[in-house]
Structure formats: C-alpha cells, structure tokens
Design a protein around this motif. Structure first.
Motif, short mmCIF file in Angstrom:
data_model
loop_
_atom_site.label_atom_id
_atom_site.label_comp_id
_atom_site.label_asym_id
_atom_site.label_seq_id
_atom_site.Cartn_x
_atom_site.Cartn_y
_atom_site.Cartn_z
N ALA A 1 4.46 -19.73 9.87
CA ALA A 1 5.09 -20.01 8.72
C ALA A 1 4.35 -20.43 7.58
CB ALA A 1 6.28 -21.11 8.96
N ALA A 2 3.51 -21.28 7.75
CA ALA A 2 2.61 -21.95 6.52
C ALA A 2 1.71 -20.84 6.19
CB ALA A 2 1.70 -23.00 7.29
N LEU A 3 1.20 -20.09 7.30
CA LEU A 3 0.24 -18.97 6.64
C LEU A 3 1.00 -17.87 5.88
CD1 LEU A 3 -2.55 -18.07 7.16
CD2 LEU A 3 -1.70 -16.56 8.89
N ALA A 4 2.26 -17.64 6.32
CA ALA A 4 2.96 -16.78 5.14
C ALA A 4 3.29 -17.49 3.92
CB ALA A 4 4.65 -16.62 6.03
N GLY A 5 3.67 -18.83 3.89
CA GLY A 5 3.95 -19.26 2.59
C GLY A 5 2.82 -19.10 1.75
N MET A 6 1.63 -19.42 2.41
CA MET A 6 0.28 -19.32 1.57
C MET A 6 -0.06 -18.02 0.92
SD MET A 6 -2.22 -21.30 0.80
CE MET A 6 -2.26 -22.81 1.60
N ASN B 1 -10.99 -21.88 3.36
CA ASN B 1 -10.72 -23.39 3.79
C ASN B 1 -9.26 -23.30 3.82
OD1 ASN B 1 -13.40 -23.83 4.13
ND2 ASN B 1 -13.46 -24.58 1.96
N GLN B 2 -8.37 -23.08 2.60
CA GLN B 2 -7.04 -23.51 2.55
C GLN B 2 -6.18 -22.67 3.66
OE1 GLN B 2 -5.65 -25.86 1.25
NE2 GLN B 2 -7.66 -26.57 1.05
N ILE B 3 -6.65 -21.21 3.98
CA ILE B 3 -5.93 -20.46 5.09
C ILE B 3 -6.15 -21.22 6.27
CG2 ILE B 3 -5.86 -18.47 6.28
CD1 ILE B 3 -4.92 -18.26 3.36
N ASN B 4 -7.34 -21.70 6.73
CA ASN B 4 -7.63 -22.62 7.89
C ASN B 4 -6.66 -23.69 7.77
OD1 ASN B 4 -9.50 -20.67 8.43
ND2 ASN B 4 -11.24 -21.84 8.03
N MET B 5 -6.82 -24.47 6.48
CA MET B 5 -5.88 -25.63 6.20
C MET B 5 -4.37 -25.50 6.45
SD MET B 5 -6.28 -28.84 5.82
CE MET B 5 -5.05 -30.33 5.59
N ALA B 6 -4.04 -24.29 6.11
CA ALA B 6 -2.38 -24.14 6.15
C ALA B 6 -2.22 -23.88 7.96
CB ALA B 6 -1.85 -22.66 5.57
N CYS C 1 4.33 -27.64 14.09
CA CYS C 1 5.35 -27.10 14.83
C CYS C 1 4.72 -25.79 15.72
CB CYS C 1 6.30 -26.19 13.82
SG CYS C 1 7.23 -27.20 12.81
N GLY C 2 3.39 -26.11 16.18
CA GLY C 2 2.74 -25.09 16.76
C GLY C 2 2.42 -23.76 16.34
N LEU C 3 2.41 -22.72 17.16
CA LEU C 3 2.17 -21.26 16.72
C LEU C 3 3.18 -20.94 15.69
CD1 LEU C 3 0.66 -18.72 16.68
CD2 LEU C 3 1.87 -18.26 18.73
N ALA D 1 8.73 -35.08 10.01
CA ALA D 1 7.98 -33.99 10.21
C ALA D 1 8.64 -32.78 9.63
CB ALA D 1 7.72 -33.70 11.73
N PRO D 2 8.13 -32.05 9.04
CA PRO D 2 8.75 -30.61 8.35
C PRO D 2 8.96 -29.61 9.52
CG PRO D 2 6.57 -30.50 8.01
CD PRO D 2 6.56 -31.75 8.69
N GLY D 3 9.94 -28.58 9.21
CA GLY D 3 10.43 -27.75 10.02
C GLY D 3 9.68 -26.39 9.43
N LEU D 4 10.20 -25.36 9.99
CA LEU D 4 9.53 -24.16 9.56
C LEU D 4 9.65 -23.64 8.10
CD1 LEU D 4 10.23 -21.91 12.77
CD2 LEU D 4 8.10 -23.23 12.04
N ARG D 5 10.93 -23.98 7.78
CA ARG D 5 11.40 -23.65 6.36
C ARG D 5 10.57 -24.46 5.43
NH1 ARG D 5 17.56 -23.11 4.39
NH2 ARG D 5 17.25 -21.40 5.74
#
Length: 198
Positions: A89-94, A69-74, A82-84, A13-17
C-alpha cells in the motif's frame, strides 16, 4: 530546543488506506527532491505515526539497502505497521500517481524544454528542495547534538566523501558496522539492593 513531535504521543497505527494516502502526500509534496525531509514532516510531525528516533532508524535502514532511499523507506514504513500488505500500500502511494504525472510532465517538457523560462522555474524548485534537505539536517543535528560519537561519525563521513571522494559503498561497509557495534544495545548490570555492596 525540543521538536513538537516529541512532546505529543504518537497517533494510532495507520491502516492500509492511511499508508497509501500518507505516502502519496509525501510523493506529491516533494517536487524537485527533498523526499526525506517531506517524509519526516508528514510521518513524524503531521501524522505522528512514528517518533523522530523511529523515523531516523528506518531512514538509516533504507539507505543501507540498494535502490532509491524513499522507495525503501516506503516499504519500511508499510511493513512496520501492516506487514506485506502495508508495504504494498505504501509503495503504491509512493509510485502510482507520481509515475502517471511524471509521464505526462515528461511529454510536456520535451515539447517546451527550449524555453528559458522553464529552466528558471526548475532552478527555483531545486533550490526549494535543497532548503528542505537542509531543514531536515538541522532537525537531526538538534537530536544528536549531545552525542559526540554521532557527530564525529557525521563529520568524518562528510570529510571523506567531500574532500577525499571516498565512494559511498565502501564507506558504508566500513562505517556502518562500526556505528552499529558502538550503538548496539548492551545489557546493563542490575544495581545491588540498598545497603549491599556490589
């Protein structure tokens, strides 16, 4: 034909980074569109964070909710691992780097949008994005080829939207519950021991 991602086990499983860099790679790869296809390629095929079935489940959930869609997917992918904090983190990357680039490119576009060469370049980018979307469609078709109900739902949805111009929201409100009811897990009855009649 079996997808290579289904033959190999999923990665740790991936971490935040990793979530940030993975979603950043998705965002930076999808010039002109095709985000869903790039998400599938990076999350399932390259990084092997999810199986193809898990990814399609997340994509379905992302499309059922309002918003891009992809914002929701992120958000879904980040929360899945990793929960919230993962969702953030995923949203920031996107969003962070693409938004900055978009502002810069937007300023340049409004300065030079009258050049004919720019329109031809953009048309080529859109064509490539359409090819990516078709590629993902064929991968999904390969997985559900032996499922007649899934194919029927896909064909009916396509016909209603394309030829009868049914709007997306009422179609989702009707087809979504029907599909969920059909595929809802059902408790199977245990088989009787050998030699005993059911």
């Amino acid at each position: 034909m079996t997808d290579a991602s289904e033959l190999s086990p999923t990665a740790p499983a991936p971490g935040l980074r990793q979530l940030f860099t993975g979603m950043l790679m998705v965002a930076l790869s999808a010039f002109g569109g095709g985000l869903s296809a790039w998400s599938q390629r990076i999350i399932v095929e390259q990084r092997r964070w999810m199986s193809n079935e898990e990814f399609l489940t997340g994509l379905t959930v992302a499309r059922l909710f309002p918003g891009p869609n992809q914002i929701n997917m992120a958000v879904y992918v980040g929360t899945f691992f990793c929960g919230l904090p993962g969702a953030l983190a995923a949203l920031a990357g996107m969003l962070l780097v693409p938004f900055t680039l978009l502002m810069g490119v937007g300023l340049l576009y409004f300065q030079f949008h009258t050049l004919p060469a720019l329109d031809r370049v953009l048309a080529g980018v859109v064509a490539a994005a359409a090819g990516m979307a078709l590629s993902m469609g064929f991968k999904i078709l390969d997985q559900y080829w032996k499922d007649p109900v899934a194919l029927l739902l896909a064909v009916v949805t396509f016909v209603l939207m394309t030829f009868f111009h049914v709007r997306l929201v009422p179609l989702v409100l009707v087809a979504g519950p029907l599909a969920m009811a059909w595929y809802w897990p059902r408790r199977s009855h245990p088989s009787p021991p050998a030699g005993e009649s059911p």
